[in-house]
Design a protein around this motif. Structure first.
Motif: not given
Length: 295
Positions: A228-249
């Protein structure tokens, strides 16, 4: 309009077909593609949003070709011409990981840009590579300050751990403190290097929160590959956003630049942070099976 300032280079992408054999031959497949972190962001952004690229290339056929190729993506290309157009040899191992051998050439020769090149920009994005040579470093900082002073937003990408080590992590943190970008993009290794430079151990989420605390006016976006990507925005708790899987990288080159393009264009059109990260992930997924930052 989105502005992107920095490198426009030629990438020589080398896909290793076997482990690298030192002092001997190694079977590879080679590709020549447009590169440069800033140019990559501009190319992906230009497909969906008015975008201007600002940089310097050589007064040579390579520079002509790269400018034309970038313009073909719908980008308003503004370049100074000096020196020799730079290039990067990019070694890609079978897992898709990159080892880069850069010669930035003319990209470091960017002089302070004409005011009309930054006029009308709602946002200016600068990869940190731009700060590693002069006069380009001064020109980049000046353009960021000018854009912010006019009410635009600005962002910086940490670029690479090698760049941070050469520039100095603490020195880079001081630069960020003076520039106060609205957004800092970094991958996990870059964020940890900055956390260590700022006095943290840089080994877990707490240290990354400490890094964000050193930049109280900046939203820090930490990418972590398939995790997951983590976002640290001022004044907010950390936000974690899942990364959709990609095949054949096959090639990770340009994925971070594509993410920045997707994120910034989404934000400029009114998306929230979570939706903008999703747009960044979708754009990054496009480059993972192709040579360099191509889709």
């Amino acid at each position: 309009m989105l502005g992107v300032l920095g490198d426009l280079l030629e990438d020589h992408v080398v896909w290793l077909r076997e482990p690298l054999r030192a002092a001997s031959d190694t079977e590879v497949t080679m590709y020549r593609v447009r590169g440069g972190s800033a140019a990559n962001v501009a190319a992906f952004a230009g497909e969906r949003h008015p975008t201007r690229f600002i940089g310097c290339v050589g007064a040579d056929p390579e520079g002509d070709r790269l400018v034309a190729e970038l313009a073909a993506h719908g980008v308003d290309v503004r370049v100074q011409r000096a020196g020799r157009t730079g290039s990067v040899v990019v070694l890609i191992d079978p897992a898709g990981e990159r080892t880069m051998l850069p010669y930035r050439g003319a990209a470091t020769l960017l002089e302070p840009v004409a005011p009309e090149w930054t006029d009308g920009l709602a946002h200016l994005h600068v990869p940190a590579y731009a700060f590693t040579g002069e006069p380009a470093g001064t020109a980049a900082a000046d353009a960021l300050r000018r854009t912010a002073a006019r009410g635009g937003t600005v962002s910086v990408d940490a670029s690479s751990t090698g760049m941070l080590r050469a520039y100095g992590e603490r020195r880079f943190l001081r630069l960020l403190g003076t520039l106060a970008p609205h957004v800092l993009f970094a991958n996990r290794a870059e964020a940890e290097a900055l956390a260590r430079g700022g006095g943290g151990a840089g080994s877990d989420g707490a240290d990354l929160r400490a890094l964000a605390g050193r930049l109280p006016r900046t939203t820090v976006i930490v990418k972590d590959g398939a995790r997951p990507t983590t976002v640290f925005a001022p004044g907010h708790p950390p936000l974690r956003i899942a990364v959709p899987p990609v095949d054949g990288v096959r090639d990770l080159t340009g994925a971070g630049d594509a993410f920045a393009a997707g994120y910034l264009t989404a934000r400029l059109t009114g998306a929230g942070i979570r939706a903008a990260c999703a747009a960044g992930h979708a754009t990054a997924a496009r480059v993972l099976r192709t040579p360099g930052a191509s889709a």
